[in-house]
Design a protein around this motif. Structure first.
Motif, PDB file in Angstrom:
ATOM      1  N   ASN A 125       9.776 -39.448  19.650  1.00 49.77           N
ATOM      2  CA  ASN A 125       9.872 -38.190  20.243  1.00 49.77           C
ATOM      3  C   ASN A 125       8.698 -38.144  21.344  1.00 49.77           C
ATOM      4  OD1 ASN A 125      12.464 -38.023  19.620  1.00 49.77           O
ATOM      5  ND2 ASN A 125      11.984 -36.221  18.468  1.00 49.77           N
ATOM      6  N   GLN A 126       8.037 -39.028  21.558  1.00 47.60           N
ATOM      7  CA  GLN A 126       6.833 -38.910  22.442  1.00 47.60           C
ATOM      8  C   GLN A 126       6.761 -38.029  23.486  1.00 47.60           C
ATOM      9  OE1 GLN A 126       3.597 -40.545  21.642  1.00 47.60           O
ATOM     10  NE2 GLN A 126       2.700 -38.988  22.568  1.00 47.60           N
ATOM     11  N   ARG A 127       6.047 -37.042  23.777  1.00 49.75           N
ATOM     12  CA  ARG A 127       6.011 -35.789  25.009  1.00 49.75           C
ATOM     13  C   ARG A 127       4.377 -35.565  24.969  1.00 49.75           C
ATOM     14  NH1 ARG A 127       8.409 -30.418  25.116  1.00 49.75           N
ATOM     15  NH2 ARG A 127       6.445 -29.859  25.850  1.00 49.75           N
ATOM     16  N   MET A 128       4.138 -34.821  26.026  1.00 52.21           N
ATOM     17  CA  MET A 128       2.889 -34.356  25.958  1.00 52.21           C
ATOM     18  C   MET A 128       2.767 -32.941  25.323  1.00 52.21           C
ATOM     19  SD  MET A 128       2.303 -33.044  29.967  1.00 52.21           S
ATOM     20  CE  MET A 128       2.972 -34.332  31.106  1.00 52.21           C
ATOM     21  N   ASP A 129       1.507 -32.412  24.971  1.00 48.61           N
ATOM     22  CA  ASP A 129       1.322 -31.168  24.600  1.00 48.61           C
ATOM     23  C   ASP A 129       1.917 -30.700  23.319  1.00 48.61           C
ATOM     24  OD1 ASP A 129      -0.361 -30.669  27.053  1.00 48.61           O
ATOM     25  OD2 ASP A 129       1.544 -29.938  27.936  1.00 48.61           O
ATOM     26  N   ALA A 130       1.778 -31.805  22.326  1.00 49.24           N
ATOM     27  CA  ALA A 130       2.611 -31.701  21.216  1.00 49.24           C
ATOM     28  C   ALA A 130       1.567 -32.299  19.977  1.00 49.24           C
ATOM     29  CB  ALA A 130       3.828 -32.604  20.962  1.00 49.24           C
ATOM     30  N   LEU A 131       1.999 -31.914  18.777  1.00 52.63           N
ATOM     31  CA  LEU A 131       1.014 -32.352  17.827  1.00 52.63           C
ATOM     32  C   LEU A 131       1.952 -33.607  16.976  1.00 52.63           C
ATOM     33  CD1 LEU A 131       0.828 -29.063  17.958  1.00 52.63           C
ATOM     34  CD2 LEU A 131      -0.530 -29.411  15.824  1.00 52.63           C
ATOM     35  N   ILE A 132       0.979 -34.236  16.042  1.00 55.75           N
ATOM     36  CA  ILE A 132       1.747 -35.159  15.581  1.00 55.75           C
ATOM     37  C   ILE A 132       2.036 -34.931  13.988  1.00 55.75           C
ATOM     38  CG2 ILE A 132       1.616 -37.681  14.751  1.00 55.75           C
ATOM     39  CD1 ILE A 132      -0.219 -38.342  17.274  1.00 55.75           C
ATOM     40  N   VAL A 133       3.110 -35.024  13.646  1.00 59.48           N
ATOM     41  CA  VAL A 133       3.539 -34.499  12.113  1.00 59.48           C
ATOM     42  C   VAL A 133       3.992 -35.849  11.615  1.00 59.48           C
ATOM     43  CG1 VAL A 133       5.285 -33.088  11.064  1.00 59.48           C
ATOM     44  CG2 VAL A 133       4.008 -32.300  12.979  1.00 59.48           C
ATOM     45  N   TRP A 134       3.735 -35.715  10.127  1.00 57.07           N
ATOM     46  CA  TRP A 134       4.486 -36.854   9.263  1.00 57.07           C
ATOM     47  C   TRP A 134       5.615 -36.372   8.747  1.00 57.07           C
ATOM     48  CZ3 TRP A 134       3.234 -41.844   9.510  1.00 57.07           C
ATOM     49  CH2 TRP A 134       3.774 -42.715   8.333  1.00 57.07           C
ATOM     50  N   GLU A 135       6.648 -36.954   8.958  1.00 54.09           N
ATOM     51  CA  GLU A 135       8.063 -36.683   8.320  1.00 54.09           C
ATOM     52  C   GLU A 135       8.739 -37.856   8.150  1.00 54.09           C
ATOM     53  OE1 GLU A 135       9.883 -32.889   9.583  1.00 54.09           O
ATOM     54  OE2 GLU A 135      11.369 -34.251  10.075  1.00 54.09           O
ATOM     55  N   ASN A 136       9.496 -38.038   6.965  1.00 57.24           N
ATOM     56  CA  ASN A 136      10.699 -39.085   6.776  1.00 57.24           C
ATOM     57  C   ASN A 136       9.752 -40.382   6.922  1.00 57.24           C
ATOM     58  OD1 ASN A 136      12.320 -37.251   5.847  1.00 57.24           O
ATOM     59  ND2 ASN A 136      13.330 -37.134   8.065  1.00 57.24           N
ATOM     60  N   GLY A 137       8.609 -40.587   6.604  1.00 60.97           N
ATOM     61  CA  GLY A 137       7.932 -41.986   6.545  1.00 60.97           C
ATOM     62  C   GLY A 137       7.546 -42.261   7.998  1.00 60.97           C
ATOM     63  N   LYS A 138       7.671 -41.197   8.955  1.00 62.66           N
ATOM     64  CA  LYS A 138       7.061 -41.829  10.443  1.00 62.66           C
ATOM     65  C   LYS A 138       6.529 -40.603  10.764  1.00 62.66           C
ATOM     66  CE  LYS A 138      11.354 -44.334  11.661  1.00 62.66           C
ATOM     67  NZ  LYS A 138      12.625 -44.100  12.288  1.00 62.66           N
ATOM     68  N   PRO A 139       5.573 -40.716  12.092  1.00 66.45           N
ATOM     69  CA  PRO A 139       5.219 -39.960  12.851  1.00 66.45           C
ATOM     70  C   PRO A 139       5.723 -39.391  13.773  1.00 66.45           C
ATOM     71  CG  PRO A 139       3.986 -41.903  13.461  1.00 66.45           C
ATOM     72  CD  PRO A 139       5.031 -42.365  12.186  1.00 66.45           C
ATOM     73  N   TRP A 140       6.016 -38.077  14.152  1.00 64.59           N
ATOM     74  CA  TRP A 140       6.682 -37.407  15.363  1.00 64.59           C
ATOM     75  C   TRP A 140       5.846 -36.534  15.795  1.00 64.59           C
ATOM     76  CZ3 TRP A 140      12.117 -38.491  15.138  1.00 64.59           C
ATOM     77  CH2 TRP A 140      12.669 -39.210  13.824  1.00 64.59           C
ATOM     78  N   ALA A 141       6.102 -36.621  17.401  1.00 64.34           N
ATOM     79  CA  ALA A 141       5.621 -35.485  18.327  1.00 64.34           C
ATOM     80  C   ALA A 141       6.162 -34.327  17.951  1.00 64.34           C
ATOM     81  CB  ALA A 141       5.628 -36.090  19.718  1.00 64.34           C
ATOM     82  N   ARG A 142       5.565 -33.204  17.818  1.00 64.15           N
ATOM     83  CA  ARG A 142       6.316 -31.957  17.364  1.00 64.15           C
ATOM     84  C   ARG A 142       5.496 -30.803  18.316  1.00 64.15           C
ATOM     85  NH1 ARG A 142       8.687 -31.414  12.171  1.00 64.15           N
ATOM     86  NH2 ARG A 142       9.668 -33.080  12.903  1.00 64.15           N
ATOM     87  N   ARG A 143       6.414 -29.918  18.768  1.00 63.58           N
ATOM     88  CA  ARG A 143       5.841 -28.642  19.556  1.00 63.58           C
ATOM     89  C   ARG A 143       5.087 -27.625  18.382  1.00 63.58           C
ATOM     90  NH1 ARG A 143      11.179 -27.368  22.718  1.00 63.58           N
ATOM     91  NH2 ARG A 143      11.735 -27.210  20.572  1.00 63.58           N
ATOM     92  N   LEU A 144       4.182 -27.075  19.001  1.00 66.54           N
ATOM     93  CA  LEU A 144       3.460 -26.173  18.240  1.00 66.54           C
ATOM     94  C   LEU A 144       4.569 -25.199  17.580  1.00 66.54           C
ATOM     95  CD1 LEU A 144       0.770 -24.957  17.308  1.00 66.54           C
ATOM     96  CD2 LEU A 144       0.573 -23.612  19.340  1.00 66.54           C
ATOM     97  N   ARG A 145       5.432 -24.557  18.439  1.00 66.31           N
ATOM     98  CA  ARG A 145       6.231 -23.494  17.754  1.00 66.31           C
ATOM     99  C   ARG A 145       7.391 -24.104  16.664  1.00 66.31           C
ATOM    100  NH1 ARG A 145       9.127 -23.775  23.056  1.00 66.31           N
ATOM    101  NH2 ARG A 145      11.194 -24.646  22.741  1.00 66.31           N
ATOM    102  N   ASP A 146       7.399 -25.487  16.643  1.00 62.56           N
ATOM    103  CA  ASP A 146       8.229 -25.953  15.734  1.00 62.56           C
ATOM    104  C   ASP A 146       7.409 -26.306  14.323  1.00 62.56           C
ATOM    105  OD1 ASP A 146      10.303 -25.772  17.312  1.00 62.56           O
ATOM    106  OD2 ASP A 146       9.914 -27.749  18.171  1.00 62.56           O
ATOM    107  N   LEU A 147       6.203 -26.094  14.191  1.00 62.38           N
ATOM    108  CA  LEU A 147       5.321 -26.440  13.097  1.00 62.38           C
ATOM    109  C   LEU A 147       5.829 -25.660  11.884  1.00 62.38           C
ATOM    110  CD1 LEU A 147       1.427 -27.026  13.856  1.00 62.38           C
ATOM    111  CD2 LEU A 147       3.366 -28.565  13.399  1.00 62.38           C
ATOM    112  N   LYS A 148       5.854 -26.054  10.644  1.00 62.43           N
ATOM    113  CA  LYS A 148       6.083 -25.382   9.683  1.00 62.43           C
ATOM    114  C   LYS A 148       5.275 -25.406   8.624  1.00 62.43           C
ATOM    115  CE  LYS A 148      10.724 -24.279  10.443  1.00 62.43           C
ATOM    116  NZ  LYS A 148      10.155 -24.007  11.901  1.00 62.43           N
ATOM    117  N   ALA A 149       5.046 -24.406   7.726  1.00 62.87           N
ATOM    118  CA  ALA A 149       4.088 -24.499   6.549  1.00 62.87           C
ATOM    119  C   ALA A 149       4.208 -25.695   5.736  1.00 62.87           C
ATOM    120  CB  ALA A 149       4.006 -23.235   5.984  1.00 62.87           C
ATOM    121  N   GLY A 150       3.118 -26.522   5.690  1.00 62.70           N
ATOM    122  CA  GLY A 150       3.489 -27.598   4.592  1.00 62.70           C
ATOM    123  C   GLY A 150       3.497 -28.787   5.275  1.00 62.70           C
TER     124      GLY A 150
END
Ligand SMILES: NC(=O)c1ccc[n+]([C@@H]2O[C@H](COP(=O)([O-])OP(=O)(O)OC[C@H]3O[C@@H](n4cnc5c(N)ncnc54)[C@H](O)[C@@H]3O)[C@@H](O)[C@H]2O)c1
Length: 412
Positions: A125-150
């Motif tokens: 899900n590459q896009r600009m201005d996102a963070l990289i989150v590790w989930e289900n064995g893969k890295p994902w581009a995730r918007r700041l507002r979608d970050l969850k504790a943990g």
């Protein structure tokens, strides 16, 4: 640039691979080092010999301070230079929803890989201005507002590889693409080439997404755009309230912002017309209901409903009504846009600076984007904000659409 021997410890060896020369990335790499008062030494450079073979660069860079080195490396990363001795990416846990560790890595729209347990993994899900989150064995581009504790997110600059898009080597075949932005006299060519890209995208099974502003309706573009939708060239339409309002006004009352589309004259009491259009849709309940009840019988949104082409109308502060279909929660509107852009192969941005830039921010850098606007600054602005792949066509969008519809109706 002369090669010098670098002695201090404020240095790093980086490697880059790709069409470094014809995409002018090499120049940008050298300019970046100089910009941070740094020096460089080319340790190895192999020039790709065929169209498909990439060039490879190994460069030792040096900066006067640790801070300058870190800033320089961050810039170089975006140009595809990865530190050789990078190791794995560093991950930190998010402690609170929407709150990232301060040294989080912020993505570009280019293909990105991160290293984890010694393996390079492609960011989804590459896009600009996102963070990289590790989930289900893969890295994902995730918007700041979608970050969850943990969540585990990448911090710092290590273990990240960015692969900038290379300018396609067949680009010169497209006259209007060669200089990025076209002049009026090249419009006919630009339309034919856009038609060809569109046909190629459809043939490859890619989705074609149209982003359109209200000026499409004011300039008489509703008819050809409706025809493109009817003929199956459009997979989704992204717009604002105004496009919907004026499209319905044109379909029901023959005016756009009160001006008769037939002869360009102001209709009597025409200023009421866009409000009458909104009122009619309120009576029906929604655009789809108005079509089903036989109250809306032509136009862009009518064809979307008939052909089951999804449309998203995003709200704004200046909206009248808004139409019941307009999404006024901006986060939800962004999500709905992103959903339609997910597998887009071609995006046509037609006469809307606001929506074109918004869409550019959501797209990965390898999605073909054609931006049609009367103002050359709009395509430039889109490029400046990171959507470097956008190809500009400077012309009246109504004329562009009419020509495009005509060209696509020719046997092909
Ligand atoms: N009645 C309403 O509800 C209403 C009316 C207007 C705008 N809006 C809303 O305001 C927001 C911004 O509107 P926008 O997208 O129109 O504004 P925008 O300024 O973002 O974009 C308009 C673009 O159209 C270009 N343009 C002007 N004439 C052209 C022509 N003949 N051919 C090609 N390009 C041309 C301009 O250069 C500009 O880049 C949207 O969300 C819209 O829905 C609402």
């Amino acid at each position: 640039m002369p090669h010098r021997t670098l002695k201090t410890s404020l240095q790093e060896v980086v490697e880059a691979e790709g069409h470094l020369i014809d995409s002018h990335i090499m120049e940008q790499i050298f300019d970046t080092v100089v910009e941070y008062d740094g020096r460089f030494e080319v340790e190895r450079f192999h020039i790709g010999k065929t169209n498909a073979e990439p060039s490879r660069l190994r460069l030792r860079v040096e900066a006067p301070t640790a801070e300058a080195l870190s800033l320089m490396l961050a810039q170089l990363l975006g140009l595809g230079c990865t530190p050789v001795e990078g190791g794995d990416a560093e991950w930190k846990l998010v402690e609170k929803d929407r709150c990232a560790p301060e040294d989080f890595y912020s993505t570009t729209n280019h293909r990105t890989q991160v290293r984890r347990n010694g393996q390079w993994r492609l960011v989804q899900n590459q896009r600009m201005d996102a963070l990289i989150v590790w989930e289900n064995g893969k890295p994902w581009a995730r918007r700041l507002r979608d970050l969850k504790a943990g969540d585990e997110v990448v911090v710092g600059m290590r273990g990240i590889r960015v692969i900038p898009e290379s300018k396609e080597r067949d680009r010169h075949a497209f006259a209007f693409m060669a200089n990025g932005i076209s002049s009026e006299r090249k419009v006919e060519t630009a339309v034919r080439q856009t038609a060809q890209i569109l046909l190629n995208s459809k043939a490859a099974g890619a989705r074609v997404v149209v982003v359109a502003g209200p000026v499409v309706i004011h300039t008489g573009g509703a008819k050809p755009l409706a025809s493109l939708i009817r003929n199956g060239y459009v997979s989704a339409l992204l717009a604002g309230n105004a496009l919907g309002v004026h499209d319905i006004e044109a379909a029901m009352l023959g005016t756009s912002l009160g001006v008769r589309l037939r002869d360009g004259r102001q209709a009597e009491h025409g200023h009421r017309n866009h409000m009458r259009a909104i009122n009619a849709i309120y009576h029906a309940g929604s655009v789809r209901a108005a079509v089903e009840q036989g109250k809306l019988t032509s136009g862009v949104l009518y064809e979307c409903v008939r052909a089951n082409v999804p449309f998203v109308l995003a709200g704004s502060l200046r909206d009248d009504g808004p139409l019941p279909d307009t999404i006024t929660d901006m986060n939800q509107a962004q999500d709905a846009y992103a959903e339609q852009l997910r597998d887009a192969g071609l995006v046509l941005c037609l006469g809307s600076m606001l929506h074109s830039i918004a869409v550019g921010n959501m797209l990965p850098g390898w999605v073909k984007t054609v931006c049609v606007d009367i103002n050359p600054a709009v395509a430039t602005k889109l490029s400046d904000r990171g959507t470097a792949q956008a190809l500009g066509v400077v012309t009246d969008v109504g004329l562009f659409l009419e020509m495009l519809d005509r060209v696509l109706a020719e046997p092909h």
